[in-house]
Design a protein around this motif. Sequence first.
Motif, PDB file in Angstrom:
ATOM      1  N   ALA A 139      62.003 -96.672 -14.395  1.00  8.81           N
ATOM      2  CA  ALA A 139      61.302 -97.902 -14.045  1.00  8.81           C
ATOM      3  C   ALA A 139      61.632 -99.012 -15.029  1.00  8.81           C
ATOM      4  O   ALA A 139      61.844-100.166 -14.645  1.00  8.81           O
ATOM      5  CB  ALA A 139      59.797 -97.643 -14.004  1.00  8.81           C
ATOM      6  N   SER A 140      61.678 -98.684 -16.314  1.00 11.08           N
ATOM      7  CA  SER A 140      61.946 -99.684 -17.352  1.00 11.08           C
ATOM      8  C   SER A 140      63.314-100.332 -17.159  1.00 11.08           C
ATOM      9  O   SER A 140      63.434-101.564 -17.162  1.00 11.08           O
ATOM     10  CB  SER A 140      61.865 -99.035 -18.737  1.00 11.08           C
ATOM     11  OG  SER A 140      60.589 -98.497 -18.993  1.00 11.08           O
ATOM     12  N   LEU A 141      64.342 -99.509 -17.008  1.00 14.10           N
ATOM     13  CA  LEU A 141      65.698-100.053 -16.874  1.00 14.10           C
ATOM     14  C   LEU A 141      65.845-100.862 -15.601  1.00 14.10           C
ATOM     15  O   LEU A 141      66.516-101.904 -15.592  1.00 14.10           O
ATOM     16  CB  LEU A 141      66.725 -98.919 -16.916  1.00 14.10           C
ATOM     17  CG  LEU A 141      67.326 -98.620 -18.295  1.00 14.10           C
ATOM     18  CD1 LEU A 141      66.260 -98.287 -19.325  1.00 14.10           C
ATOM     19  CD2 LEU A 141      68.351 -97.505 -18.207  1.00 14.10           C
ATOM     20  N   SER A 189      72.879 -93.121 -14.531  1.00 12.71           N
ATOM     21  CA  SER A 189      73.233 -93.425 -13.129  1.00 12.71           C
ATOM     22  C   SER A 189      72.735 -94.796 -12.702  1.00 12.71           C
ATOM     23  O   SER A 189      73.197 -95.330 -11.683  1.00 12.71           O
ATOM     24  CB  SER A 189      72.648 -92.351 -12.209  1.00 12.71           C
ATOM     25  OG  SER A 189      71.234 -92.486 -12.096  1.00 12.71           O
ATOM     26  N   LEU A 190      71.791 -95.361 -13.474  1.00 16.20           N
ATOM     27  CA  LEU A 190      71.269 -96.692 -13.141  1.00 16.20           C
ATOM     28  C   LEU A 190      72.154 -97.814 -13.682  1.00 16.20           C
ATOM     29  O   LEU A 190      72.020 -98.971 -13.282  1.00 16.20           O
ATOM     30  CB  LEU A 190      69.858 -96.862 -13.703  1.00 16.20           C
ATOM     31  CG  LEU A 190      68.777 -95.942 -13.131  1.00 16.20           C
ATOM     32  CD1 LEU A 190      67.463 -96.135 -13.890  1.00 16.20           C
ATOM     33  CD2 LEU A 190      68.570 -96.211 -11.646  1.00 16.20           C
ATOM     34  N   ASN A 191      73.055 -97.482 -14.619  1.00 12.04           N
ATOM     35  CA  ASN A 191      73.884 -98.523 -15.242  1.00 12.04           C
ATOM     36  C   ASN A 191      75.025 -98.954 -14.332  1.00 12.04           C
ATOM     37  O   ASN A 191      75.567 -98.174 -13.589  1.00 12.04           O
ATOM     38  CB  ASN A 191      74.475 -98.008 -16.571  1.00 12.04           C
ATOM     39  CG  ASN A 191      73.373 -97.884 -17.622  1.00 12.04           C
ATOM     40  OD1 ASN A 191      72.347 -98.556 -17.522  1.00 12.04           O
ATOM     41  ND2 ASN A 191      73.587 -97.036 -18.613  1.00 12.04           N
ATOM     42  N   ASN A 237      72.798 -96.322 -25.294  1.00 11.89           N
ATOM     43  CA  ASN A 237      73.488 -97.578 -24.990  1.00 11.89           C
ATOM     44  C   ASN A 237      72.520 -98.697 -25.356  1.00 11.89           C
ATOM     45  O   ASN A 237      71.490 -98.443 -25.973  1.00 11.89           O
ATOM     46  CB  ASN A 237      73.965 -97.644 -23.529  1.00 11.89           C
ATOM     47  CG  ASN A 237      72.818 -97.620 -22.534  1.00 11.89           C
ATOM     48  OD1 ASN A 237      71.702 -98.040 -22.836  1.00 11.89           O
ATOM     49  ND2 ASN A 237      73.095 -97.120 -21.346  1.00 11.89           N
ATOM     50  N   HIS A 238      72.833 -99.919 -25.017  1.00  8.54           N
ATOM     51  CA  HIS A 238      71.988-101.023 -25.448  1.00  8.54           C
ATOM     52  C   HIS A 238      70.655-101.058 -24.712  1.00  8.54           C
ATOM     53  O   HIS A 238      69.750-101.794 -25.102  1.00  8.54           O
ATOM     54  CB  HIS A 238      72.715-102.357 -25.268  1.00  8.54           C
ATOM     55  CG  HIS A 238      72.954-102.745 -23.843  1.00  8.54           C
ATOM     56  ND1 HIS A 238      73.901-102.124 -23.060  1.00  8.54           N
ATOM     57  CD2 HIS A 238      72.355-103.680 -23.052  1.00  8.54           C
ATOM     58  CE1 HIS A 238      73.884-102.665 -21.848  1.00  8.54           C
ATOM     59  NE2 HIS A 238      72.957-103.595 -21.815  1.00  8.54           N
ATOM     60  N   LYS A 239      70.514-100.239 -23.664  1.00  9.84           N
ATOM     61  CA  LYS A 239      69.288-100.282 -22.870  1.00  9.84           C
ATOM     62  C   LYS A 239      68.318 -99.141 -23.154  1.00  9.84           C
ATOM     63  O   LYS A 239      67.128 -99.278 -22.909  1.00  9.84           O
ATOM     64  CB  LYS A 239      69.644-100.267 -21.377  1.00  9.84           C
ATOM     65  CG  LYS A 239      70.397-101.507 -20.908  1.00  9.84           C
ATOM     66  CD  LYS A 239      70.705-101.409 -19.431  1.00  9.84           C
ATOM     67  CE  LYS A 239      71.455-102.647 -18.934  1.00  9.84           C
ATOM     68  NZ  LYS A 239      71.815-102.529 -17.506  1.00  9.84           N
ATOM     69  N   ALA A 247      64.032-102.478 -22.138  1.00  8.51           N
ATOM     70  CA  ALA A 247      64.645-101.401 -22.908  1.00  8.51           C
ATOM     71  C   ALA A 247      63.708-100.201 -22.925  1.00  8.51           C
ATOM     72  O   ALA A 247      62.488-100.354 -22.777  1.00  8.51           O
ATOM     73  CB  ALA A 247      64.929-101.876 -24.331  1.00  8.51           C
ATOM     74  N   PHE A 248      64.276 -98.997 -23.116  1.00  2.00           N
ATOM     75  CA  PHE A 248      63.461 -97.784 -23.063  1.00  2.00           C
ATOM     76  C   PHE A 248      63.751 -96.881 -24.245  1.00  2.00           C
ATOM     77  O   PHE A 248      64.907 -96.603 -24.560  1.00  2.00           O
ATOM     78  CB  PHE A 248      63.726 -97.016 -21.766  1.00  2.00           C
ATOM     79  CG  PHE A 248      62.972 -95.711 -21.668  1.00  2.00           C
ATOM     80  CD1 PHE A 248      61.587 -95.706 -21.595  1.00  2.00           C
ATOM     81  CD2 PHE A 248      63.641 -94.494 -21.669  1.00  2.00           C
ATOM     82  CE1 PHE A 248      60.879 -94.509 -21.531  1.00  2.00           C
ATOM     83  CE2 PHE A 248      62.943 -93.296 -21.589  1.00  2.00           C
ATOM     84  CZ  PHE A 248      61.560 -93.304 -21.521  1.00  2.00           C
ATOM     85  N   LEU A 249      62.677 -96.413 -24.897  1.00  6.79           N
ATOM     86  CA  LEU A 249      62.758 -95.393 -25.934  1.00  6.79           C
ATOM     87  C   LEU A 249      62.046 -94.153 -25.416  1.00  6.79           C
ATOM     88  O   LEU A 249      60.834 -94.199 -25.141  1.00  6.79           O
ATOM     89  CB  LEU A 249      62.076 -95.872 -27.222  1.00  6.79           C
ATOM     90  CG  LEU A 249      62.645 -97.135 -27.873  1.00  6.79           C
ATOM     91  CD1 LEU A 249      61.809 -97.514 -29.098  1.00  6.79           C
ATOM     92  CD2 LEU A 249      64.101 -96.932 -28.261  1.00  6.79           C
ATOM     93  N   GLY A 250      62.785 -93.065 -25.254  1.00  7.53           N
ATOM     94  CA  GLY A 250      62.204 -91.851 -24.699  1.00  7.53           C
ATOM     95  C   GLY A 250      62.382 -90.665 -25.622  1.00  7.53           C
ATOM     96  O   GLY A 250      63.354 -90.577 -26.368  1.00  7.53           O
ATOM     97  N   ASN A 251      61.429 -89.751 -25.558  1.00  7.71           N
ATOM     98  CA  ASN A 251      61.489 -88.527 -26.361  1.00  7.71           C
ATOM     99  C   ASN A 251      60.842 -87.395 -25.584  1.00  7.71           C
ATOM    100  O   ASN A 251      59.879 -87.603 -24.840  1.00  7.71           O
ATOM    101  CB  ASN A 251      60.744 -88.712 -27.681  1.00  7.71           C
ATOM    102  CG  ASN A 251      60.665 -87.414 -28.469  1.00  7.71           C
ATOM    103  OD1 ASN A 251      61.650 -86.970 -29.048  1.00  7.71           O
ATOM    104  ND2 ASN A 251      59.497 -86.770 -28.484  1.00  7.71           N
TER     105      ASN A 251
END
Length: 225
Positions: free
Chosen positions: A196-198, A223-225, A3-5, A203-207
């Motif tokens: 924590a970022s959201l 679930s945070l959205n 999503n955008h976040k 914004a968050f980039l995860g891998n």
Amino acid sequence: MDNHKFKLSNIDAVTWLKEQPNNSIDLIITDPPYESLEKHRKIGTTTRLKVSKASNNQWFEIFPNSRFEEFLQESYRVLKKNSHFYLFCDQETAFVVKPIAEKVGFKFWKPLIWDKMAIGMGYHYRARYEFILFFEKGKKKLNDLSIPDILQEKRVWRGYPTEKPVNLAKTLIMQSSVEGDTIADPFCGAGFVGCASLSMNRAFLGNDLNAEAIVLTRNRLESLN
């Protein structure tokens, strides 16, 4: 993008970093499955690392010390000028990582101490802390100069293996970024940095190489959205 976040990927950490543009990330906070964990797992002092929470599969693949130079080079490249980089590790890995990080261009400030506020397993001087190595690319001031170098947060019990508390990431994000920044974690595990970022309007980039970790992280972030 999921999503955008946030955006999540399920590939090798170095491969993932190589896909990111130069100077595109404001802050990296990460907790790689460092090589010395394998030693502790083999001798039985870290029994909860034997299998993942979600299945009977072997726990996540160890990231060998021999790959840290490539990983740190790519991390330095993707970070914006004047930014911070935090790496969770034990004392053994800290001695490996520090000179390599300095070689690729990072300035090493100090090890922060995560005080878990309760002792862990072991045979002598049982562990109550972990290092968070604090590096800098260029020059960037911390947002609050009154924060101490010992961060007290209770460990996460019965979570994903070696899961870290969200509040720990919040402190680092608060110190080294502003709203709207992009935070990345190439070894995101259960997504504590993403949560924590959201929650702090970043914004968050995860891998993560482990597909189960990405499913868990996506569910937590959605679930945070």
